[in-house]
Design an enzyme around this catalytic site. Structure first.
Site, short mmCIF file in Angstrom:
data_model
loop_
_atom_site.label_atom_id
_atom_site.label_comp_id
_atom_site.label_asym_id
_atom_site.label_seq_id
_atom_site.Cartn_x
_atom_site.Cartn_y
_atom_site.Cartn_z
N LYS A 1 -27.81 -14.68 18.67
CA LYS A 1 -27.36 -13.31 18.98
C LYS A 1 -28.26 -12.30 18.29
CE LYS A 1 -23.01 -10.65 19.04
NZ LYS A 1 -21.58 -10.65 18.66
N SER B 1 -18.40 -9.73 22.33
CA SER B 1 -19.72 -9.13 22.43
C SER B 1 -20.86 -10.15 22.48
CB SER B 1 -19.94 -8.19 21.24
OG SER B 1 -19.95 -8.93 20.03
N SER C 1 -15.39 -12.04 19.31
CA SER C 1 -16.66 -11.98 20.05
C SER C 1 -17.40 -13.29 20.24
CB SER C 1 -17.61 -10.99 19.38
OG SER C 1 -17.29 -9.70 19.80
N1 GLN Z 1 -14.05 -6.86 21.22
C1 GLN Z 1 -13.81 -6.54 19.83
C2 GLN Z 1 -14.35 -5.17 19.53
O1 GLN Z 1 -14.76 -4.53 20.43
C3 GLN Z 1 -14.39 -7.59 18.96
C4 GLN Z 1 -15.84 -7.47 18.79
C5 GLN Z 1 -16.42 -8.55 17.93
O2 GLN Z 1 -15.77 -9.53 17.60
N2 GLN Z 1 -17.62 -8.30 17.49
O3 GLN Z 1 -14.35 -4.72 18.44
#
Ligand code: GLN
Length: 485
Positions: free
Chosen positions: A77, A152, A176
């Protein structure tokens, strides 16, 4: 024993000298090129990957053992620092920045013989649930390119699902790793907070962030997890305890395992096709000898509101460092303050700005107690509710995502609708507990459904045991000719 998985197979063959690392990397690079329209990668590190592969092949020929990930291509990532290789967080503000050092996970990956093949697309600074918030365009779901891969870590999940690399690293602050794994039909795991070093992970919300593996099988996920986990003096929140051997757990023996179904995550917030799969998962664990029952974890749901105050609060502080001076983009202006404002205005996307404003507001004098302070109290309740549930159960199961993969643009106009995608996953981050998403058949439109297994802090072995049992049950049913038991 569950099937070892493609990553373990490559490593075993390379270590025995039956297969070359170069060939494994070339195969991965060809798959990445063939799937370019999926938008899974921000950067492909073809040259350095092939160089490393040659070095590994020479080591094997010289009788050395390159390690448990020998020759295995890994997608990383783009918020994990890689020395000399752009690390963008899919944001304009980091344009041109090349980290001067490797994250601890990268150093461990290299030490185990793994090979980084590229940096994957993501929601900007890991804020989002669909990878639509990338400054470089979205990633498409390999199962249906008209749908999002989740987020994400959407690029990492898509890379594994499309067979571009057998393994990927993601980061999980509120789901994410697990949610994109669920939406793309692969395995994604968030370790206990502190199990995997955050040194070199670009910070989003430091008390919640954790790096973890995405893989095609549970055993492959455990392989990558074991390679990167363990104490790191460079991360002050790193846990000193030994990670331990997981091979017993990976046998997937469910007999005697006490499994709780989270009542609050099986109601109307969850689509029927997804709930049906969680029920089927519970049944298969029961028929494999587990003790299955329902358990109430009320704060699991309230956790979502707390998360969307705590995470933005920490983000507003962490992202203050992008000031046009130290990293990436700089938009020139007459004064330093104007330069700072112009850089941040041009460099951050809409969701990142929304989070910074939410967080700054929640932390401001006069509102701190009502928002941030209250959210911290809810975080304590989440821990207490989990502690009560774990008195009766070894692991808990729930959906990973309330729906299967959704279409592009379906939730972008309504931030709350997007935030609700995380209702099943954020509680584990607030508690610092491990959790994994395992593919368990399909729901609406034949799209993959992930079942989530949660465990108490340092309960990775029980978590992997249940996950491996689910994977085995699914494989048995497939062999018996029914894709949807
Ligand atoms: N979807 C969640 C957010 O928007 C989690 C994001 C993540 O785990 N980085 O914060």
């Amino acid at each position: 024993m569950t099937s070892a998985g493609p990553a373990a197979a490559i490593a075993a063959a390379v270590r025995r000298g039956e297969r070359s690392a170069v060939e494994a990397v070339e195969e991965s690079l060809a798959a990445i090129a063939a799937g370019e329209e999926l938008g899974a990668f921000n950067t492909v590190t073809a040259e350095s990957a092939l160089q490393r592969a040659h070095r590994i092949d020479r080591a094997v020929a010289a009788g050395e053992d390159p390690g448990c990930l020998a020759g295995v291509p890994v997608a990383v990532k783009d918020n994990i620092c890689t020395r000399g290789v752009p690390t963008t967080c899919s944001s304009r503000i980091l344009e041109g920045w090349r980290p001067p050092y490797d994250a601890t996970v990268i150093r461990r990956l290299n030490a185990a013989g793994g090979i980084v093949v590229g940096k994957t697309n993501m929601d900007e600074f890991a804020m989002g649930s669909s990878t639509e918030n990338s400054a470089f365009g979205p990633t498409r779901n390999p199962c249906d390119p008209a749908r999002v891969p989740g987020g994400s870590s959407g690029g990492s999940a898509a890379a594994v699902a499309a067979g571009m690399s057998p393994l990927a690293l993601g980061s999980d602050t509120g789901g994410s790793i697990r949610q994109p794994a669920a939406l793309c039909g692969v395995v994604g795991m968030k370790p206990t907070y502190g199990r995997v070093s955050r040194y070199g992970l670009v910070a989003f919300a430091s008390s919640l962030d954790q790096i973890g593996p995405i893989a095609a099988t549970v055993a492959d996920a455990a392989l990558l997890y074991s390679a990167v986990a363990g104490h790191d003096p460079l991360d002050s929140t790193s846990i000193p305890e030994e990670v331990g051997d997981l091979s017993d757990a990976l046998a997937g023996e469910a007999a005697g395992l006490r499994v709780g179904i989270v009542a609050e995550l099986s109601g109307e917030d969850i689509d029927g096709d997804v709930s049906a799969r969680v029920t089927a998962a519970a049944q298969s664990l029961a028929s494999a000898g587990a003790e299955v029952g329902e358990v109430s974890v009320p704060a699991a749901v309230f956790g979502l509101s707390a998360y969307f105050l705590i995470a933005p609060a920490e983000a507003s502080s962490n992202l203050a460092r992008y000031d046009g001076v130290r990293y990436g983009l700089r938009v020139p202006a007459a004064t330093a303050a104007d330069m700072n404002a112009a850089t941040r205005t041009a460099g951050f996307g809409a969701e990142v700005k929304r989070r910074i404003m939410l967080g700054t507001f929640a932390l401001s004098a006069g509102y701190y107690d009502a928002y941030y302070g209250k959210a911290q109290k809810v975080r304590t309740l989440v821990l207490e509710d989990f502690a009560a549930a774990y008195e009766r159960f070894d692991v808990l199961i729930a959906p990973t995502s309330p729906t299967v993969a959704f279409g592009f643009g379906e939730r972008t106009a309504d931030p709350l609708a997007m935030y609700l995608s995380d209702v099943c996953t954020v509680a584990s981050n607030l508690a610092g507990h491990p959790a994994v998403s395992v593919p368990f058949g399909s729901g609406a439109g034949g799209l993959p459904v992930g079942v989530q297994v949660m465990a108490p802090a340092l309960g990775e072995a029980a978590m992997f045991r249940a996950a491996a049992a689910l994977e085995r049950a699914m494989a048995d049913r497939r062999r018996a000719g029914s894709a949807s038991p």
